[in-house]
Design a protein around this motif. Structure first.
Motif, PDB file in Angstrom:
ATOM      1  N   ALA A  23       8.230 -50.969  32.950  1.00 28.80           N
ATOM      2  CA  ALA A  23       8.973 -49.979  33.715  1.00 28.80           C
ATOM      3  C   ALA A  23       8.386 -49.865  35.113  1.00 28.80           C
ATOM      4  O   ALA A  23       7.169 -49.918  35.292  1.00 28.80           O
ATOM      5  N   TYR A  24       9.259 -49.723  36.094  1.00 30.33           N
ATOM      6  CA  TYR A  24       8.783 -49.538  37.463  1.00 30.33           C
ATOM      7  C   TYR A  24       9.842 -48.793  38.258  1.00 30.33           C
ATOM      8  O   TYR A  24      10.958 -48.586  37.787  1.00 30.33           O
ATOM      9  N   GLY A  25       9.464 -48.388  39.465  1.00 32.10           N
ATOM     10  CA  GLY A  25      10.392 -47.690  40.340  1.00 32.10           C
ATOM     11  C   GLY A  25      10.080 -46.227  40.548  1.00 32.10           C
ATOM     12  O   GLY A  25      10.791 -45.536  41.282  1.00 32.10           O
ATOM     13  N   GLY A  26       9.032 -45.729  39.914  1.00 32.17           N
ATOM     14  CA  GLY A  26       8.676 -44.337  40.102  1.00 32.17           C
ATOM     15  C   GLY A  26       8.142 -44.070  41.502  1.00 32.17           C
ATOM     16  O   GLY A  26       7.937 -44.986  42.290  1.00 32.17           O
ATOM     17  N   GLY A  27       7.928 -42.800  41.780  1.00 33.25           N
ATOM     18  CA  GLY A  27       7.407 -42.425  43.082  1.00 33.25           C
ATOM     19  C   GLY A  27       7.486 -40.941  43.293  1.00 33.25           C
ATOM     20  O   GLY A  27       7.713 -40.175  42.356  1.00 33.25           O
ATOM     21  N   LEU A  28       7.278 -40.555  44.536  1.00 36.40           N
ATOM     22  CA  LEU A  28       7.315 -39.148  44.937  1.00 36.40           C
ATOM     23  C   LEU A  28       8.624 -38.886  45.672  1.00 36.40           C
ATOM     24  O   LEU A  28       8.982 -39.619  46.602  1.00 36.40           O
ATOM     25  N   VAL A  29       9.330 -37.846  45.259  1.00 37.19           N
ATOM     26  CA  VAL A  29      10.601 -37.519  45.889  1.00 37.19           C
ATOM     27  C   VAL A  29      10.748 -36.004  45.955  1.00 37.19           C
ATOM     28  O   VAL A  29      10.184 -35.287  45.124  1.00 37.19           O
ATOM     29  N   GLN A  30      11.482 -35.528  46.932  1.00 40.86           N
ATOM     30  CA  GLN A  30      11.723 -34.094  47.037  1.00 40.86           C
ATOM     31  C   GLN A  30      12.812 -33.657  46.056  1.00 40.86           C
ATOM     32  O   GLN A  30      13.670 -34.456  45.671  1.00 40.86           O
ATOM     33  N   ALA A  31      12.766 -32.400  45.700  1.00 43.52           N
ATOM     34  CA  ALA A  31      13.803 -31.859  44.831  1.00 43.52           C
ATOM     35  C   ALA A  31      15.182 -32.100  45.446  1.00 43.52           C
ATOM     36  O   ALA A  31      15.367 -31.950  46.657  1.00 43.52           O
ATOM     37  N   GLY A  32      16.117 -32.501  44.598  1.00 44.49           N
ATOM     38  CA  GLY A  32      17.454 -32.838  45.059  1.00 44.49           C
ATOM     39  C   GLY A  32      17.627 -34.310  45.392  1.00 44.49           C
ATOM     40  O   GLY A  32      18.756 -34.770  45.598  1.00 44.49           O
ATOM     41  N   GLY A  33      16.530 -35.031  45.441  1.00 45.18           N
ATOM     42  CA  GLY A  33      16.573 -36.443  45.774  1.00 45.18           C
ATOM     43  C   GLY A  33      16.882 -37.321  44.577  1.00 45.18           C
ATOM     44  O   GLY A  33      17.170 -36.834  43.478  1.00 45.18           O
ATOM     45  N   ASP A  70      10.389 -49.594  18.580  1.00 42.65           N
ATOM     46  CA  ASP A  70       9.370 -50.558  18.189  1.00 42.65           C
ATOM     47  C   ASP A  70       8.521 -51.056  19.351  1.00 42.65           C
ATOM     48  O   ASP A  70       7.369 -51.434  19.163  1.00 42.65           O
ATOM     49  N   TYR A  71       9.111 -51.107  20.516  1.00 43.77           N
ATOM     50  CA  TYR A  71       8.438 -51.688  21.673  1.00 43.77           C
ATOM     51  C   TYR A  71       8.457 -50.686  22.827  1.00 43.77           C
ATOM     52  O   TYR A  71       9.480 -50.046  23.087  1.00 43.77           O
ATOM     53  N   TRP A  72       7.328 -50.604  23.508  1.00 43.95           N
ATOM     54  CA  TRP A  72       7.175 -49.649  24.604  1.00 43.95           C
ATOM     55  C   TRP A  72       6.612 -50.352  25.825  1.00 43.95           C
ATOM     56  O   TRP A  72       5.731 -51.213  25.710  1.00 43.95           O
ATOM     57  N   GLY A  73       7.113 -49.941  26.990  1.00 39.32           N
ATOM     58  CA  GLY A  73       6.533 -50.415  28.220  1.00 39.32           C
ATOM     59  C   GLY A  73       5.477 -49.442  28.712  1.00 39.32           C
ATOM     60  O   GLY A  73       5.335 -48.336  28.181  1.00 39.32           O
ATOM     61  N   GLN A  74       4.752 -49.835  29.723  1.00 38.32           N
ATOM     62  CA  GLN A  74       3.812 -48.893  30.333  1.00 38.32           C
ATOM     63  C   GLN A  74       4.623 -47.909  31.157  1.00 38.32           C
ATOM     64  O   GLN A  74       5.765 -48.159  31.489  1.00 38.32           O
ATOM     65  N   GLY A  75       4.095 -46.781  31.446  1.00 35.39           N
ATOM     66  CA  GLY A  75       4.847 -45.753  32.141  1.00 35.39           C
ATOM     67  C   GLY A  75       4.847 -45.921  33.644  1.00 35.39           C
ATOM     68  O   GLY A  75       4.026 -46.617  34.225  1.00 35.39           O
ATOM     69  N   THR A  76       5.792 -45.244  34.268  1.00 39.27           N
ATOM     70  CA  THR A  76       5.842 -45.166  35.720  1.00 39.27           C
ATOM     71  C   THR A  76       5.948 -43.697  36.105  1.00 39.27           C
ATOM     72  O   THR A  76       6.753 -42.949  35.537  1.00 39.27           O
ATOM     73  N   GLN A  77       5.133 -43.282  37.060  1.00 38.50           N
ATOM     74  CA  GLN A  77       5.042 -41.864  37.414  1.00 38.50           C
ATOM     75  C   GLN A  77       6.187 -41.450  38.330  1.00 38.50           C
ATOM     76  O   GLN A  77       6.442 -42.108  39.348  1.00 38.50           O
ATOM     77  N   VAL A  78       6.828 -40.370  37.970  1.00 38.65           N
ATOM     78  CA  VAL A  78       7.838 -39.742  38.824  1.00 38.65           C
ATOM     79  C   VAL A  78       7.345 -38.337  39.157  1.00 38.65           C
ATOM     80  O   VAL A  78       7.058 -37.558  38.253  1.00 38.65           O
ATOM     81  N   THR A  79       7.249 -38.040  40.438  1.00 44.77           N
ATOM     82  CA  THR A  79       6.815 -36.725  40.878  1.00 44.77           C
ATOM     83  C   THR A  79       7.878 -36.146  41.800  1.00 44.77           C
ATOM     84  O   THR A  79       8.244 -36.773  42.791  1.00 44.77           O
ATOM     85  N   VAL A  80       8.355 -34.967  41.447  1.00 38.04           N
ATOM     86  CA  VAL A  80       9.380 -34.296  42.231  1.00 38.04           C
ATOM     87  C   VAL A  80       8.762 -33.045  42.841  1.00 38.04           C
ATOM     88  O   VAL A  80       8.334 -32.138  42.122  1.00 38.04           O
TER      89      VAL A  80
END
Length: 122
Positions: free
Chosen positions: A5-15, A110-120
């Motif tokens: 999994a990828y694509g996480g990040g920091l975003v403002q509320a409403g984004g 059965d299968y899991w990816g590593q996590g990606t952080q999402v911060t709002v």
């Protein structure tokens, strides 16, 4: 099946953010895929799931109308489009695959990816 999994990040509320879950393995197209998220406050919770062919999806009320899951089996990738993000969506997001059914049950995967952080931020 291996998931990333990828694509996480920091975003403002409403984004918005779009997460991707890239899979390896020839049988990926036969698997239902779910997204889960984990935070200290709520533990690991179900976000959304999609059947192997994208024909059905399952959203809990907490994200319905804001999040959209889709998949491209030719690219072995599942996407999670997240709009109108709220601070309470802050978590580590995980994708997971199961060969049985469309389900919110964490133990069915059965299968899991590593996590990606999402911060709002508010």
């Amino acid at each position: 099946v291996q998931l990333q999994a990828y694509g996480g990040g920091l975003v403002q509320a409403g984004g918005s953010l779009r997460l991707s879950c890239a899979a390896s393995g020839r049988t990926f197209r036969h698997y239902a895929v779910g997204w889960f998220r984990q935070s200290l406050e709520k533990g690991r919770e179900f976000v959304v799931a999609i059947t192997w062919n994208g024909g059905r999806t399952y959203y809990p009320d907490s994200v319905k109308g804001r999040f959209t899951i889709s998949r491209d089996n030719a690219k072995s990738t599942v996407y999670l489009q997240m709009d109108s993000l709220k601070p309470e969506d802050t978590a580590v997001y995980y994708c997971a695959a199961n060969a049985r059914r469309l389900t919110s049950a964490l133990g069915s995967y059965d299968y899991w990816g590593q996590g990606t952080q999402v911060t709002v931020s508010s």
